[in-house]
Design a protein around this motif. Structure first.
Motif, short mmCIF file in Angstrom:
data_model
loop_
_atom_site.label_atom_id
_atom_site.label_comp_id
_atom_site.label_asym_id
_atom_site.label_seq_id
_atom_site.Cartn_x
_atom_site.Cartn_y
_atom_site.Cartn_z
N THR A 61 0.84 -1.20 0.00
CA THR A 61 0.00 0.00 0.00
C THR A 61 0.87 1.25 0.00
O THR A 61 2.06 1.20 0.34
CB THR A 61 -0.92 0.01 1.24
N ARG A 62 0.28 2.38 -0.36
CA ARG A 62 0.99 3.65 -0.29
C ARG A 62 0.99 4.21 1.12
O ARG A 62 1.95 4.80 1.57
CB ARG A 62 0.32 4.67 -1.24
N ARG A 63 -0.14 4.05 1.83
CA ARG A 63 -0.27 4.58 3.19
C ARG A 63 -1.29 3.74 3.96
O ARG A 63 -2.18 3.14 3.36
CB ARG A 63 -0.67 6.05 3.17
N ALA A 64 -1.17 3.73 5.28
CA ALA A 64 -2.10 2.96 6.10
C ALA A 64 -2.06 3.46 7.53
O ALA A 64 -1.00 3.85 8.05
CB ALA A 64 -1.76 1.47 6.07
N ALA A 65 -3.23 3.48 8.19
CA ALA A 65 -3.29 3.73 9.63
C ALA A 65 -2.80 2.48 10.35
O ALA A 65 -2.98 1.36 9.87
CB ALA A 65 -4.72 4.06 10.04
N LEU A 66 -2.17 2.68 11.51
CA LEU A 66 -1.58 1.57 12.24
C LEU A 66 -2.29 1.33 13.56
O LEU A 66 -2.71 2.26 14.23
CB LEU A 66 -0.10 1.86 12.52
N LYS A 67 -2.41 0.06 13.90
CA LYS A 67 -2.93 -0.32 15.22
C LYS A 67 -1.95 -1.29 15.85
O LYS A 67 -1.04 -1.82 15.19
CB LYS A 67 -4.32 -0.96 15.10
N ALA A 68 -2.11 -1.52 17.14
CA ALA A 68 -1.17 -2.34 17.90
C ALA A 68 -1.00 -3.71 17.25
O ALA A 68 -1.97 -4.39 16.92
CB ALA A 68 -1.65 -2.50 19.33
N GLY A 69 0.26 -4.12 17.06
CA GLY A 69 0.57 -5.44 16.53
C GLY A 69 0.71 -5.50 15.03
O GLY A 69 1.12 -6.55 14.50
N ASP A 70 0.38 -4.41 14.30
CA ASP A 70 0.53 -4.42 12.85
C ASP A 70 2.00 -4.65 12.48
O ASP A 70 2.92 -4.16 13.15
CB ASP A 70 0.06 -3.11 12.24
N VAL A 71 2.22 -5.38 11.40
CA VAL A 71 3.57 -5.68 10.93
C VAL A 71 3.83 -4.94 9.62
O VAL A 71 3.07 -5.08 8.66
CB VAL A 71 3.78 -7.19 10.74
N LEU A 72 4.89 -4.12 9.62
CA LEU A 72 5.31 -3.40 8.42
C LEU A 72 6.51 -4.12 7.81
O LEU A 72 7.30 -4.74 8.52
CB LEU A 72 5.74 -1.97 8.76
N GLU A 73 6.63 -4.02 6.50
CA GLU A 73 7.84 -4.49 5.83
C GLU A 73 8.37 -3.34 4.99
O GLU A 73 7.71 -2.87 4.06
CB GLU A 73 7.56 -5.71 4.96
N VAL A 74 9.55 -2.87 5.36
CA VAL A 74 10.17 -1.73 4.69
C VAL A 74 11.62 -2.10 4.39
O VAL A 74 12.37 -2.48 5.29
CB VAL A 74 10.14 -0.46 5.58
N GLY A 75 11.98 -2.01 3.11
CA GLY A 75 13.35 -2.33 2.74
C GLY A 75 13.76 -3.74 3.11
O GLY A 75 14.92 -3.99 3.43
N GLY A 76 12.81 -4.67 3.09
CA GLY A 76 13.10 -6.07 3.42
C GLY A 76 13.18 -6.37 4.89
O GLY A 76 13.43 -7.51 5.29
N VAL A 77 12.93 -5.36 5.74
CA VAL A 77 12.95 -5.54 7.19
C VAL A 77 11.53 -5.53 7.72
O VAL A 77 10.74 -4.66 7.37
CB VAL A 77 13.78 -4.43 7.88
N ARG A 78 11.18 -6.51 8.56
CA ARG A 78 9.84 -6.60 9.13
C ARG A 78 9.85 -5.98 10.52
O ARG A 78 10.70 -6.27 11.36
CB ARG A 78 9.37 -8.06 9.19
N LEU A 79 8.87 -5.10 10.76
CA LEU A 79 8.78 -4.34 11.99
C LEU A 79 7.37 -4.42 12.55
O LEU A 79 6.41 -4.26 11.80
CB LEU A 79 9.14 -2.87 11.73
N ARG A 80 7.25 -4.65 13.85
CA ARG A 80 5.94 -4.68 14.47
C ARG A 80 5.70 -3.37 15.21
O ARG A 80 6.57 -2.88 15.93
CB ARG A 80 5.81 -5.85 15.45
N PHE A 81 4.49 -2.80 15.03
CA PHE A 81 4.15 -1.52 15.65
C PHE A 81 3.47 -1.74 17.00
O PHE A 81 2.56 -2.56 17.13
CB PHE A 81 3.21 -0.73 14.74
N PHE A 82 3.93 -1.00 18.02
CA PHE A 82 3.30 -0.99 19.33
C PHE A 82 3.01 0.46 19.72
O PHE A 82 3.90 1.31 19.62
CB PHE A 82 4.21 -1.64 20.38
N PRO A 83 1.81 0.77 20.19
CA PRO A 83 1.48 2.15 20.54
C PRO A 83 2.01 2.57 21.90
O PRO A 83 1.90 3.74 22.26
CB PRO A 83 -0.05 2.15 20.55
N GLY A 84 2.62 1.67 22.67
CA GLY A 84 3.08 2.01 24.02
C GLY A 84 1.94 2.02 24.99
O GLY A 84 0.79 1.74 24.66
N LEU A 85 2.24 2.33 26.24
CA LEU A 85 1.21 2.31 27.28
C LEU A 85 0.09 3.29 26.98
O LEU A 85 -1.08 3.05 27.31
CB LEU A 85 1.81 2.63 28.65
N GLU A 86 0.41 4.43 26.34
CA GLU A 86 -0.62 5.41 26.06
C GLU A 86 -1.65 4.89 25.06
O GLU A 86 -2.76 5.40 24.98
CB GLU A 86 0.00 6.69 25.50
#
Length: 247
Positions: free
Chosen positions: A217-242
């Protein structure tokens, strides 16, 4: 096979060998897989299960929450060995325990260092190298804030999202995923924090895309646990305690 060890007065009193085929319940309920005694523990306090992305803890909407390495959590991936605490009940979770190895009878020194020695049940000294302790404490501070965590990376790398916009790419950018190309930084995507505290990722450049949960996709909203792949690296998003609601 993962293992959960329960310690009281610094001594191991019970061990639970966890296999991935079921959900494991911890709390004061006599039918729980690991029965706690502390009055601050709920009858059904938290559960541990193994999903697609590995082991994870889920607090069961308790009033007091669950501490992971000293930080109050309501949901947390358990990728590496860590301490779990409910009231004065101390547990050590090891996702990579050797099934036929005899567990330690006393708290590991790294666990003592994380928990501190102001609890009367704790041994009073630790020989953990100061640099290692500072690293652990810094990692845990990052976990309380919005951050990205490397997926499938044994180093457990974390990137805090402290800026309103964070560039992801190669070389000297806010979130560097690798070495620069021919000595120059290469921006691949941007992760933005909006006024309401929500986060979104956007590919950098008109014809670039990022992969979010397997979808390009070109853009996306993120929620806790979503996995991004950028430049061949996989990253999981966490919003933190807030981003965990009642934190």
């Amino acid at each position: 096979m993962a293992r959960l060890d329960l310690f009281r007065a610094g001594r191991r009193v019970q061990s639970l060998h966890l296999h991935a085929e079921r959900i494991w319940l911890i709390g004061r309920d006599p039918t729980a897989d690991l029965e706690l005694q502390d009055p601050l523990a709920s009858r059904r306090h938290f559960q541990i299960e193994h999903g697609v992305q590995g082991w994870a803890l889920q607090d069961l909407d308790t009033a007091n929450g669950t501490l992971v390495n000293g930080v109050r959590e309501f949901g947390r991936a358990l990728a590496t060995a860590c301490t779990l605490q409910v009231g004065r009940e101390i547990m050590v979770f090891d996702p990579d325990a050797v099934s036929d190895a005899e567990p330690d009878d006393t708290l590991p020194e790294w666990a003592i260092a994380i928990l501190g020695d102001d609890d009367g049940d704790m041994p009073s000294t630790s020989h953990m190298a100061p640099a290692m302790l500072r690293h652990i404490q810094a990692q845990e501070r990052i976990r309380t804030r919005p951050h990205l965590a490397a997926v499938g990376d044994a180093s457990g790398r974390l990137w805090p999202l402290d800026n309103k916009s964070n560039a992801l790419g190669l070389g000297p950018v806010q979130i560097s995923l690798g070495d620069s190309v021919k000595g120059r930084a290469k921006r691949l995507a941007d992760l933005h924090r909006d006024a309401d505290g929500s986060h979104r990722v956007e590919a950098s450049g008109l014809f670039k895309k990022v992969v979010v949960n397997g979808v390009s996709t070109r853009r996306a909203a993120l929620k806790a646990g979503d996995v991004l792949e950028v430049g061949g690296v996989r990253l999981r998003f966490f919003p933190g305690l807030e981003g965990q609601g009642d934190a």
